[in-house]
Scaffold this motif. Structure first.
Motif, mmCIF file in Angstrom:
data_model
loop_
_atom_site.group_PDB
_atom_site.id
_atom_site.type_symbol
_atom_site.label_atom_id
_atom_site.label_comp_id
_atom_site.label_asym_id
_atom_site.label_seq_id
_atom_site.Cartn_x
_atom_site.Cartn_y
_atom_site.Cartn_z
ATOM 1 N N LEU A 186 36.549 47.233 -35.688
ATOM 2 C CA LEU A 186 36.534 47.835 -37.018
ATOM 3 C C LEU A 186 37.768 47.426 -37.830
ATOM 4 C CD1 LEU A 186 35.137 51.377 -36.152
ATOM 5 C CD2 LEU A 186 34.013 49.627 -37.569
ATOM 6 N N LYS B 293 30.311 47.360 -40.406
ATOM 7 C CA LYS B 293 31.179 48.537 -40.397
ATOM 8 C C LYS B 293 30.374 49.793 -40.096
ATOM 9 C CE LYS B 293 34.807 50.831 -42.983
ATOM 10 N NZ LYS B 293 35.644 50.816 -44.177
ATOM 11 N N SER B 294 29.214 49.921 -40.702
ATOM 12 C CA SER B 294 28.366 51.096 -40.500
ATOM 13 C C SER B 294 27.967 51.244 -39.033
ATOM 14 C CB SER B 294 27.121 50.979 -41.384
ATOM 15 O OG SER B 294 26.225 52.018 -41.106
ATOM 16 N N GLN C 138 31.015 52.004 -36.791
ATOM 17 C CA GLN C 138 31.376 53.418 -36.870
ATOM 18 C C GLN C 138 30.378 54.278 -36.096
ATOM 19 O OE1 GLN C 138 34.337 54.469 -38.348
ATOM 20 N NE2 GLN C 138 33.770 56.277 -37.150
ATOM 21 N N LYS C 139 29.101 53.926 -36.205
ATOM 22 C CA LYS C 139 28.081 54.660 -35.442
ATOM 23 C C LYS C 139 28.357 54.540 -33.948
ATOM 24 C CE LYS C 139 23.153 55.036 -34.478
ATOM 25 N NZ LYS C 139 21.802 54.554 -34.708
ATOM 26 N N LEU D 278 31.207 54.042 -32.488
ATOM 27 C CA LEU D 278 32.390 54.845 -32.179
ATOM 28 C C LEU D 278 32.018 56.324 -32.077
ATOM 29 C CD1 LEU D 278 35.413 54.488 -31.677
ATOM 30 C CD2 LEU D 278 35.786 54.836 -34.126
ATOM 31 N N ASN D 279 31.145 56.788 -32.964
ATOM 32 C CA ASN D 279 30.719 58.183 -32.946
ATOM 33 C C ASN D 279 29.846 58.508 -31.736
ATOM 34 O OD1 ASN D 279 32.056 58.597 -35.368
ATOM 35 N ND2 ASN D 279 30.229 58.319 -36.604
#
Length: 184
Positions: free
Chosen positions: A181, A156-157, A160-161, A163-164
């Protein structure tokens, strides 16, 4: 440089034929090292003069780019061997060549799914992420690797990274990351 089946002494140039000149130049390069210059010479005795350019082009290309493709044995040995491979390539080309994302990702997939060594595959994904910390694609691949290992918090981490980090114009990648995700 190469030479075909040219004669060493001929009727028109008894003391300075193409063959004799080639041998003199070959001897010179064998005896004198010139920094920054790599010379390879070969005698292609089975080829006529007109065919040596074709064989020479193939042989020269193979020699010049001998370290261009990441070999499977370096993939299997891991990040240190891959770094060493790219150092050799950099030396050959006289400028620094950084390990590329695509081949490292391919190596990780090959180790995980081809050789069935997910630990080695994961080390390669982590190596790639260390080389390219600002790549959404690399972070997403690392997230998928963690999911495969059932390490959902890390998956997940890194998802998300990714995606950012991603370029907002890449809707296909964005959709893939969002869908990923949602599965966690």
């Amino acid at each position: 440089m190469n030479l075909g089946n040219e004669i060493i002494k001929g009727e028109y140039e008894p003391n300075n034929t193409m063959g004799a000149s080639f041998l003199k130049l070959q001897t010179f390069f064998n005896e004198h090292s010139i920094p920054g210059l790599r010379v390879k010479s070969e005698m292609l005795k089975s080829l006529p003069h007109a065919a040596t350019n074709i064989a020479g082009l193939v042989n020269a290309t193979n020699e010049l780019y001998r370290h261009w493709v990441l070999p499977f044995d370096a993939m299997e040995k891991g990040p240190e061997a891959i770094s060493e491979h790219y150092k050799k390539l950099s030396t050959d080309l006289y400028y620094e060549v950084k390990p590329r994302m695509g081949p490292i990702n391919f190596a990780a997939d090959y180790m995980t799914n081809g050789v069935h060594s997910p630990e080695k595959g994961m080390k390669l994904l982590e190596y790639n992420a260390a080389l390219y910390p600002d790549s959404a694609w690399v972070s997403f691949n690392l997230a998928k690797g963690y999911k495969q290992r059932e390490e959902m918090a890390l998956a997940k981490s890194y998802g998300q990274k990714a995606l950012n980090l991603m370029d907002q114009d890449d809707e296909e990648l964005k959709t893939s990351i969002v869908n990923f995700l949602e599965t966690l």
